[in-house]
Design a protein around this motif. Structure first.
Motif: not given
Length: 141
Positions: A6-10, A66-77, A115-119
């Motif tokens: 997926y295209p990375r925005t982070t 540890d545990p990993p730090i949450v930096l934000g949310r990724e919203d998929f629609s 839609k982004q990945d055809l596999s």
């Protein structure tokens, strides 16, 4: 949820973590062959995406955290995924004269769901255990 395709925005030192739930309504068209109590079935199915449940966070990949730090949310629609799905279904089972049955079925998509990945495709295993009510005949009320 694999994020490599997926295209990375982070930033590159981050990753996706969490659950992404895709809810479908599926309509299978099955041919069933039965010999005594055993049966096999196969056929195509069509599916329609009705809901996207999104609980995906962007987390730091720093090994010291540890545990990993949450930096934000990724919203998929719903717009990130194909609405229609089509594929195959195969299965088999046991149908007893008493009405009890056991069924195992595998469905596999022939179309990608993002839609982004055809596999990436949907694959499902399902197990059903139940009781079939006897069919009533006209005049037997």
């Amino acid at each position: 949820f694999p994020s490599d395709n997926y295209p990375r925005t982070t930033a590159p030192e981050t990753a996706f973590a969490g659950d992404l739930r895709l809810d479908y309504i599926e309509l299978p068209l099955m041919i069933k062959l039965q010999k005594a109590a055993l049966f096999v079935e196969a056929g195509p199915y069509m599916g329609y995406l009705i809901n996207v449940g999104n609980k995906v966070n962007i987390v730091s990949t720093d090994p010291m955290a540890d545990p990993p730090i949450v930096l934000g949310r990724e919203d998929f629609s719903r717009d990130d995924f194909n609405s229609f799905d089509a594929g195959y279904a195969v299965g088999g089972g046991l149908m007893l004269e008493s009405g009890f049955f056991l069924n195992m079925r595998h469905t596999g998509s022939l179309r990608p769901f993002p839609k982004q990945d055809l596999s990436q495709r949907n694959l499902v295993w399902q197990l059903a255990i139940g009781y079939m009510l006897p069919a009533s005949r006209p005049g037997n009320w």
